[in-house]
Design a protein around this motif. Structure first.
Motif, PDB file in Angstrom:
ATOM      1  N   ARG A 154     -36.289 -26.775 -11.080  1.00 42.72           N
ATOM      2  CA  ARG A 154     -36.851 -27.040  -9.742  1.00 42.72           C
ATOM      3  C   ARG A 154     -38.257 -26.462  -9.620  1.00 42.72           C
ATOM      4  NH1 ARG A 154     -31.178 -26.003  -7.059  1.00 42.72           N
ATOM      5  NH2 ARG A 154     -30.410 -28.146  -7.057  1.00 42.72           N
ATOM      6  N   GLU A 155     -38.463 -25.260 -10.180  1.00 41.37           N
ATOM      7  CA  GLU A 155     -39.800 -24.655 -10.169  1.00 41.37           C
ATOM      8  C   GLU A 155     -40.804 -25.526 -10.914  1.00 41.37           C
ATOM      9  OE1 GLU A 155     -39.238 -20.805 -11.880  1.00 41.37           O
ATOM     10  OE2 GLU A 155     -38.332 -19.974 -10.060  1.00 41.37           O
ATOM     11  N   LEU A 156     -40.341 -26.242 -11.943  1.00 39.82           N
ATOM     12  CA  LEU A 156     -41.205 -27.131 -12.723  1.00 39.82           C
ATOM     13  C   LEU A 156     -41.357 -28.512 -12.077  1.00 39.82           C
ATOM     14  CD1 LEU A 156     -39.887 -26.308 -16.321  1.00 39.82           C
ATOM     15  CD2 LEU A 156     -42.024 -25.523 -15.275  1.00 39.82           C
ATOM     16  N   ASN A 157     -40.734 -28.685 -10.904  1.00 39.87           N
ATOM     17  CA  ASN A 157     -40.768 -29.968 -10.177  1.00 39.87           C
ATOM     18  C   ASN A 157     -40.189 -31.127 -10.988  1.00 39.87           C
ATOM     19  OD1 ASN A 157     -41.930 -28.990  -7.729  1.00 39.87           O
ATOM     20  ND2 ASN A 157     -43.877 -28.833  -8.822  1.00 39.87           N
ATOM     21  N   ILE A 158     -39.162 -30.844 -11.764  1.00 38.57           N
ATOM     22  CA  ILE A 158     -38.459 -31.891 -12.494  1.00 38.57           C
ATOM     23  C   ILE A 158     -37.636 -32.673 -11.479  1.00 38.57           C
ATOM     24  CG2 ILE A 158     -36.669 -32.320 -14.226  1.00 38.57           C
ATOM     25  CD1 ILE A 158     -37.788 -29.892 -15.756  1.00 38.57           C
ATOM     26  N   PRO A 159     -37.692 -34.006 -11.525  1.00 33.41           N
ATOM     27  CA  PRO A 159     -36.961 -34.811 -10.533  1.00 33.41           C
ATOM     28  C   PRO A 159     -35.482 -34.434 -10.446  1.00 33.41           C
ATOM     29  CG  PRO A 159     -38.388 -36.197 -11.868  1.00 33.41           C
ATOM     30  CD  PRO A 159     -38.420 -34.821 -12.484  1.00 33.41           C
ATOM     31  N   GLY A 160     -34.985 -34.386  -9.214  1.00 36.80           N
ATOM     32  CA  GLY A 160     -33.606 -33.975  -8.952  1.00 36.80           C
ATOM     33  C   GLY A 160     -32.553 -34.780  -9.681  1.00 36.80           C
ATOM     34  N   HIS A 184     -32.640 -23.617 -11.397  1.00 27.86           N
ATOM     35  CA  HIS A 184     -33.741 -23.057 -10.609  1.00 27.86           C
ATOM     36  C   HIS A 184     -35.074 -23.224 -11.334  1.00 27.86           C
ATOM     37  CE1 HIS A 184     -31.627 -21.320  -7.214  1.00 27.86           C
ATOM     38  NE2 HIS A 184     -30.692 -20.901  -8.055  1.00 27.86           N
ATOM     39  N   HIS A 185     -35.069 -22.989 -12.638  1.00 27.08           N
ATOM     40  CA  HIS A 185     -36.291 -23.136 -13.425  1.00 27.08           C
ATOM     41  C   HIS A 185     -36.775 -24.581 -13.409  1.00 27.08           C
ATOM     42  CE1 HIS A 185     -39.300 -22.356 -16.425  1.00 27.08           C
ATOM     43  NE2 HIS A 185     -38.744 -23.197 -17.278  1.00 27.08           N
TER      44      HIS A 185
END
Length: 183
Positions: A91-97, A88-89
C-alpha cells in the motif's frame, strides 16, 4: 494453529540467529513511552531467490516470502492482529488494491528464547503457546493472534515471522524484493 518443534537443524537455526542479531538493518521500534524495547527489520524474497538457509519456510503455491525479524528485550506485548506486513508495504508503494491480499499463511519461528523468560506467550483464540527454541507456530490465513508481554528475561526473544504470499506477476515487479526495511 499448528505447532512444530525441532523446526530446523541447529546449524540453520544459528545461521538465522546470526543473520538477525548482526544485521545492520536491525533497528529499534520501541513504544514512544519506553514500555517496550525491541528491534526489527523485514525483507521479502521471491521463491526463486530465497536463500538456502531460509528454505525451511518453503510451502507449496507460494511465490513471495516476507520475513519480519524481531528481537524483543522487554515487554513486546502485541494486541490481537492478523499478520500483513507486506500488505502495508504494498500500500505504501501504491500498488493497485487488486493485487493486495492477506498472506496464505504465516509461520512464527522462535529462533532463540531465554529459558527463564516469563511471559511472551502466543495467544490464538483459546490456545496459549509458551515459546520454545527452534519451534514454529503456523497460522492460517487471517488467523487473529496476540502476544503477551515479556515480564522478565535475561536475553532477547528472537523471532522470525514468515508471511507466505501468492502474488500475481504484475505486482511482483512492483514490490522491492530483496531490499531491507528497517524497524
Amino acid at each position: 494453529m499448528i505447532i512444530k518443534t525441532d523446526y530446523t537443524t541447529d546449524d540453520i537455526r544459528l545461521r538465522i540467529l546470526d543473520w538477525i542479531l548482526h544485521n545492520d538493518h536491525l533497528k529499534a521500534f520501541d513504544n514512544p513511552d519506553g514500555s517496550t524495547r525491541r528491534k526489527a527489520f523485514s525483507i521479502a524474497y521471491h521463491s526463486d531467490t530465497l536463500p538456502d538457509w531460509l528454505r525451511c519456510f518453503e510451502t507449496g503455491g507460494v511465490n513471495v516470502y516476507n520475513f519480519i525479524a524481531i528481537a524483543t528485550y522487554n515487554s513486546g506485548e502485541i494486541a490481537p492482529h492478523v499478520d500483513d506486513d507486506l500488505v502495508h508495504h504494498m500500500r505504501e508503494l501504491n500498488i493497485p488494491g487488486i493485487y493486495i491480499s492477506l498472506p496464505q499463511s504465516t509461520c512464527v519461528y522462535y529462533v532463540d528464547i531465554c529459558e527463564r523468560m516469563i511471559g511472551g506467550e502466543l495467544i490464538c483464540g483459546d490456545d496459549v503457546y509458551v515459546p520454545i527454541i527452534n519451534s514454529c507456530v503456523e497460522l492460517s490465513r487471517g488467523e487473529v493472534h496476540s502476544v503477551k508481554a515479556i515480564e522478565s528475561c535475561d536475553q532477547p526473544r528472537v523471532v522470525l515471522v514468515c508471511e507466505h504470499y501468492r502474488i500475481l506477476p504484475p505486482a511482483i515487479k512492483l514490490i522491492q524484493l530483496g531490499e531491507y526495511r528497517e524497524g
